[in-house]
Design a protein around this motif. Structure first.
Motif, mmCIF file in Angstrom:
data_model
loop_
_atom_site.group_PDB
_atom_site.id
_atom_site.type_symbol
_atom_site.label_atom_id
_atom_site.label_comp_id
_atom_site.label_asym_id
_atom_site.label_seq_id
_atom_site.Cartn_x
_atom_site.Cartn_y
_atom_site.Cartn_z
ATOM 1 N N GLU A 1 0.836 -1.196 0.000
ATOM 2 C CA GLU A 1 0.000 0.000 0.000
ATOM 3 C C GLU A 1 0.876 1.253 0.000
ATOM 4 O O GLU A 1 1.880 1.325 0.714
ATOM 5 C CB GLU A 1 -0.914 0.006 1.230
ATOM 6 N N VAL A 2 0.485 2.241 -0.809
ATOM 7 C CA VAL A 2 1.232 3.489 -0.903
ATOM 8 C C VAL A 2 0.740 4.445 0.181
ATOM 9 O O VAL A 2 -0.468 4.674 0.322
ATOM 10 C CB VAL A 2 1.061 4.124 -2.294
ATOM 11 N N LEU B 1 8.743 22.124 2.768
ATOM 12 C CA LEU B 1 7.904 21.294 3.634
ATOM 13 C C LEU B 1 7.927 19.878 3.051
ATOM 14 O O LEU B 1 7.351 19.627 1.989
ATOM 15 C CB LEU B 1 6.474 21.838 3.674
ATOM 16 N N PRO B 2 8.604 18.937 3.724
ATOM 17 C CA PRO B 2 8.801 17.603 3.133
ATOM 18 C C PRO B 2 7.523 16.760 3.144
ATOM 19 O O PRO B 2 6.784 16.715 4.129
ATOM 20 C CB PRO B 2 9.873 16.989 4.037
ATOM 21 N N CYS B 3 7.273 16.115 2.032
ATOM 22 C CA CYS B 3 6.150 15.186 1.912
ATOM 23 C C CYS B 3 6.414 14.294 0.701
ATOM 24 O O CYS B 3 6.760 14.789 -0.370
ATOM 25 C CB CYS B 3 4.824 15.937 1.754
ATOM 26 N N HIS B 4 6.250 13.005 0.880
ATOM 27 C CA HIS B 4 6.495 12.081 -0.222
ATOM 28 C C HIS B 4 5.639 10.833 -0.054
ATOM 29 O O HIS B 4 5.016 10.630 0.996
ATOM 30 C CB HIS B 4 7.979 11.700 -0.306
ATOM 31 N N LEU B 5 5.617 10.013 -1.097
ATOM 32 C CA LEU B 5 4.874 8.759 -1.068
ATOM 33 C C LEU B 5 5.835 7.602 -0.886
ATOM 34 O O LEU B 5 6.945 7.616 -1.421
ATOM 35 C CB LEU B 5 4.067 8.564 -2.353
ATOM 36 N N GLU B 6 5.392 6.639 -0.135
ATOM 37 C CA GLU B 6 6.221 5.488 0.169
ATOM 38 C C GLU B 6 5.384 4.219 0.120
ATOM 39 O O GLU B 6 4.348 4.154 0.782
ATOM 40 C CB GLU B 6 6.819 5.675 1.564
ATOM 41 N N PRO B 7 5.788 3.239 -0.679
ATOM 42 C CA PRO B 7 6.962 3.224 -1.563
ATOM 43 C C PRO B 7 6.811 4.194 -2.733
ATOM 44 O O PRO B 7 5.757 4.802 -2.901
ATOM 45 C CB PRO B 7 7.009 1.776 -2.055
ATOM 46 N N PHE C 1 6.058 6.237 -5.887
ATOM 47 C CA PHE C 1 4.840 6.166 -6.709
ATOM 48 C C PHE C 1 4.722 7.431 -7.544
ATOM 49 O O PHE C 1 4.898 8.544 -7.041
ATOM 50 C CB PHE C 1 3.617 6.024 -5.791
ATOM 51 N N ASP C 2 4.433 7.280 -8.821
ATOM 52 C CA ASP C 2 4.311 8.408 -9.744
ATOM 53 C C ASP C 2 2.977 9.119 -9.523
ATOM 54 O O ASP C 2 1.909 8.531 -9.673
ATOM 55 C CB ASP C 2 4.409 7.908 -11.184
ATOM 56 N N ARG D 1 -5.274 4.056 2.457
ATOM 57 C CA ARG D 1 -5.896 4.482 3.710
ATOM 58 C C ARG D 1 -5.260 5.762 4.236
ATOM 59 O O ARG D 1 -5.853 6.465 5.046
ATOM 60 C CB ARG D 1 -5.763 3.384 4.766
ATOM 61 N N VAL D 2 -4.026 6.048 3.808
ATOM 62 C CA VAL D 2 -3.309 7.241 4.266
ATOM 63 C C VAL D 2 -3.059 8.126 3.058
ATOM 64 O O VAL D 2 -2.085 7.942 2.325
ATOM 65 C CB VAL D 2 -1.981 6.860 4.956
ATOM 66 N N LYS D 3 -3.946 9.094 2.844
ATOM 67 C CA LYS D 3 -3.865 9.963 1.668
ATOM 68 C C LYS D 3 -3.269 11.329 1.982
ATOM 69 O O LYS D 3 -3.091 12.135 1.080
ATOM 70 C CB LYS D 3 -5.259 10.166 1.073
ATOM 71 N N SER D 4 -3.002 11.616 3.244
ATOM 72 C CA SER D 4 -2.540 12.957 3.597
ATOM 73 C C SER D 4 -1.535 12.890 4.739
ATOM 74 O O SER D 4 -1.419 11.880 5.437
ATOM 75 C CB SER D 4 -3.718 13.841 4.005
ATOM 76 N N ALA D 5 -0.812 13.992 4.895
ATOM 77 C CA ALA D 5 0.134 14.144 5.997
ATOM 78 C C ALA D 5 0.186 15.623 6.361
ATOM 79 O O ALA D 5 -0.148 16.491 5.545
ATOM 80 C CB ALA D 5 1.515 13.636 5.614
#
Length: 237
Positions: free
Chosen positions: A34-35, A54-60, A62-63, A148-152
């Motif tokens: 899951e991303v 302001l750091p934010c990225h997707l893990e693993p 993902f384009d 399930r985790v779309k934001s930070a």
């Protein structure tokens, strides 16, 4: 109690425990692959006039070039007296480009994404020439992400007492899909432990209940042997 009734109740009993077992596993087993949207657990501190990221990225990795990316300030409340007021963003990326028409005026021409790195899942936001008015929490959100985790949330603290440097930008690094933040790694380990413990508990309870149920059945047969003797006696002529 007939033998057929015993087998029917025994089958129903184990069917119930099988259902509970699969329900527990579906709740506690983490979704593989899951991303997740990952922000920063620590606040970003800067002096007035600095440029910040302001750091934010997707893990693993993902384009996200074809998805909508929203940066907003969740603590800002809409004006209750203006029902027609629209949502305003710190930065809005849609249809592979920035949408300045829905942007807060105070951030006009002051924010940007790292467009070339979005294919690697980097959605960090760069804010130029920050001031104390920029203090607060910032939320990065991908509404159409299948996760399930779309934001930070990332907190920015602009302090005039903070020693001003040439820039507060952190080196921009493309997230490694094999690298996991300590927080998420800890959560994954906890989820696995919970799943294993739950499975063991359910199996132990099922075995104990089955043993107890069979023990009661055999004790009942021993206490009422007359039922079997009655079946063996010949019918009177």
């Amino acid at each position: 109690m007939s033998l057929n009734n015993f087998y029917f109740k025994d089958f129903s009993f184990f069917s119930l425990w099988t259902f509970l077992l699969f329900s527990a596993l579906s709740v506690w087993t983490p979704v593989q692959g899951e991303v997740l949207v990952i922000g920063s657990n620590l606040p970003i501190i800067a002096a007035p006039g600095d440029d910040v990221i302001l750091p934010c990225h997707l893990e693993p990795m993902f384009d996200v070039q074809g998805l909508t990316v929203e940066w907003s300030k969740p603590d800002l409340k809409p004006d209750p007296s203006d029902r027609l007021s629209r949502v305003e963003y710190v930065h809005l990326y849609r249809d592979r480009k920035e949408v300045p028409d829905m942007k807060m005026a105070s951030y006009f021409r002051r924010t940007e994404l790292f467009m070339d790195d979005m294919k690697h899942g980097n959605i960090s936001l760069k804010i130029l020439n920050v001031s104390e008015e920029d203090n607060g929490r910032y939320r990065c959100f991908i509404p159409k992400l299948q996760s399930r985790v779309k934001s930070a949330v990332v907190e920015l603290v602009v302090d005039s007492n903070f020693a001003k440097t040439s820039t507060t930008e952190t080196p921009l690094q493309t997230p490694d899909p094999q690298d996991t933040t300590p927080t998420n790694a800890g959560r994954s380990r906890v989820a696995v432990v919970i799943a294993v413990v739950t499975l063991l508990l359910v199996l132990a309870l099922a075995g104990f209940a089955a043993y107890f149920y069979r023990h009661i059945f055999h004790q009942t047969l021993k206490k009422h042997p007359e039922d079997d003797e009655t079946e063996k006696q010949p019918l009177p002529v």
